[in-house]
Design an enzyme around this catalytic site. Structure first.
Site: not given
Length: 630
Positions: A200, A274, A351
């Protein structure tokens, strides 16, 4: 004579009820039939296995029984069931009802038999048997107890094939030993999938030998303590000393450990968003190619507008128009695929900010070439390329529900996290789904009132977890593989805290994913949970007691502020004060909603059971109560 006859007829019922109260198993088995009597474990008890494939589980059982009792048990090959034997055996003719993970446990005064079609079923039968013994069986050191198990006949098998827990080790690194302990804990609850979130923005945690900078650079950040999103960015010359990663030998060891416990590890390499840790190591992978990109230490690098809309201040996305990115991913997934012998690799997909893509000449050219009208189609293009890379390595793509946007990859499995909508959409398109909606399964959320819990985005109470139903009415149930709990660790930096966030919510979700839908009963779960509290105490496992805390809600009725009080667990008394005194059992006992007077009022609330405090006290000022009014 009539009275004596009634007593004789009534006595077995009393005995049965007494025995039922001692059979507190999580998850709840499909069928439990109780019988009179108990099996006594002694130092002469023999742990036997009927086939070589049963040996590993038998040896585990012998070790589990030896530690708290002080007896030295060893697993022995034998098909005999002489008195005093605990025998594990595989069915010579498979029982179709049990499937690959089901089992039977038959406890009589003389013999215990655990049978299953596969070793996985024996493993789960062992977990059930251990819970039949007194709570001291969970002790990690020598303990004293009667070491008896009630005579029962249990037939059990899971409702879902995917029963998972995700642990994020990117936001905070957890040692190999911590990860193995966590796997062991969830395996005892019959979870069979460990979703390992390995990469991440805050860290790249898996060694990729062909790309050494991923761990040389991407695994380390500058040290920061405090709430993520509010911490200072790296300063010039500040050494990145906080972090860590797993070598490939570490990974192999953890995989072997998990396999012995019937746990499949699903690794996650989160792309194309990410990816800040990867870009810090290899800036050329992004559109901006910013060589000043660092592994994020918890600073604010985004702005959120609601409804999933947001803006990134730092480019943390891989460039979907650059062929070098796919060559990079091929190297990563080649090594990851070799380490994890399961069908799936999780590729994230969540995201992903597309603002940098929309301004990039290469991305614009690709969109024009492919006749794309929206940037979401770039992500679809990216994920389809990833699917082909994984497929070439014999793996299936699984991703978060954002992979639906712009068009889902043909054979992808969807993990529905933004509620159940994505799961329903994917299932209607014929894709398999793992249900993990945030409002039921995100165990990083607060468990109780925000005034007594470490604050984070939202609240997920235990009863809400327990009442979750993973199969929506509108979809083919066969496409719902199961579900899992997700523990993101932005605010969780130690194993003890991870356990606190996991339990008892993962005890509740174990029932959801394993037990029959028809057997769910919140009031029946409470005594099983409380027995598990005692076992966890002896096992040294942390957990939350938040379910005992009072619940305070407020409403406005004209100009009047009215407070209502409730509890998750039935049968608790709620006491409160508004005069700045500390509430106890002699304070006001809550019965009906109360009006909160004007002025500098503080409401204090606490729960009691049987005359003793059991929940934490809430201290709420009138202004705070006014803000939460509906």
């Amino acid at each position: 004579m009539k009275k004596l006859l009634l007593l004789v007829l009534f006595l077995p019922i009393v005995i049965a009820k007494a025995q039922t109260s001692t059979v507190h198993i999580i998850p709840q088995p499909v069928d439990v039939k109780q019988r009179p009597g108990t099996f006594l474990l002694t130092k002469a008890t023999v742990v036997a296995y009927a086939q070589p494939e049963s040996r590993t589980v038998a040896e585990m059982l012998a070790t589990k029984l030896s530690t708290p009792t002080g007896y030295t048990f060893t697993a022995k090959p034998s098909k005999l069931t002489t008195p005093g034997t605990i025998q594990l055996s595989l069915n010579s003719l498979p029982n179709a009802q049990l499937g690959n993970e089901g089992y039977t446990v038959d406890v009589s005064p003389k013999v215990i038999k655990i049978a299953a079609n596969k070793p996985a079923g024996l493993f789960y039968g062992m977990q059930t048997l251990l819970q039949l013994f007194p709570k001291e069986m969970a002790s990690t050191s020598l303990a004293k107890s009667s070491w008896t198990a009630p005579c029962v006949r249990i037939t059990d098998y899971p409702r879902f094939g995917w029963r998972g827990v995700m642990l994020d080790v990117s936001r905070h690194f957890f040692s190999k030993e911590d990860v193995m302990r966590y796997i062991d804990e969830i395996a005892q609850l019959k979870y069979n999938t460990f979703h390992w979130h390995l990469t991440d923005d805050q860290g790249w945690r898996i060694e990729i030998k062909s790309l050494p900078r991923l761990t040389q650079v991407g695994a380390w950040r500058v040290p920061r303590i405090g709430k993520i999103g509010q911490l200072a960015p790296p300063k010039a010359g500040e050494a990145p000393t906080d972090g860590g990663f797993y070598t490939q030998e570490d990974i192999k060891e953890v995989v072997r450990y998990a396999q012995e416990r019937n746990v499949t590890i699903v690794p996650e390499i989160d792309v194309p968003g990410h990816s800040m840790a990867a870009i810090a190591a290899y800036p050329e992978l992004s559109c901006t190619k910013d060589t000043n990109t660092r592994v994020n230490a918890g600073s604010n690098f985004s702005e959120w507008y609601g409804n999933g809309k947001f803006k990134m201040f730092i480019d943390n996305t891989l460039n979907p128009s650059d062929e070098h990115v796919y060559a990079f991913l091929d190297k990563v997934f080649t090594e990851v695929a070799a380490l994890f012998p399961n069908p799936y690799i999780h590729a994230g997909g969540d995201e992903c900010y597309k603002g940098y893509w929309e301004n990039d000449p290469g991305c614009k050219a690709l969109m024009q070439k492919m006749n794309m009208k929206h940037s979401e189609e770039l992500q679809s293009y990216f994920m389809k390329r990833v699917e082909q890379i994984l497929k070439a390595k014999g793996k299936k793509l699984i991703g978060w529900d954002e992979i639906l946007e712009g068009g889902i990859a043909p054979e992808a499995t969807v993990m529905s996290w933004r509620g159940i909508k994505g799961g329903i959409e994917a299932a209607k398109l014929g894709h398999e789904v793992v249900m993990t909606p945030n409002q039921y399964a995100y165990i990083d959320y607060m468990q109780s009132d925000p005034t007594v819990e470490p604050p984070i985005y939202s609240t997920l109470r235990l009863k809400t977890c327990y009442n979750y139903e993973p199969v929506p009415d509108s979809v083919d149930a066969k496409l719902i593989l199961g579900g899992q709990a997700n523990l993101w660790t932005e605010a969780v930096s130690t194993l003890s805290h991870a356990e606190y966030m996991t339990y008892p919510r993962c005890w509740a979700l174990a029932d959801v994913y394993w037990s029959p839908k028809e057997s769910k009963n919140w009031e029946g779960f409470i005594p099983r949970m409380e027995t598990q509290f005692e076992r966890a105490d002896l096992a040294g496992i942390n957990y939350a007691r938040s379910a005992y805390d009072p619940i305070v809600t407020t409403t406005l009725k004209g100009n009047k502020l009215v407070a209502s009080m409730d509890t998750e667990i039935p049968g608790l008394d709620v006491f409160y004060t508004i005069d700045d005194s500390v509430p106890g059992r002699y304070a006001n006992k809550y019965g009906t909603p109360i009006e909160i007077p004007e002025g500098p009022i503080t409401l204090r609330v606490i729960t009691y059971r049987a005359g003793k405090p059991i929940g934490r006290m809430l201290t709420l000022k009138r202004d705070d109560l006014r803000k939460r009014a509906k």
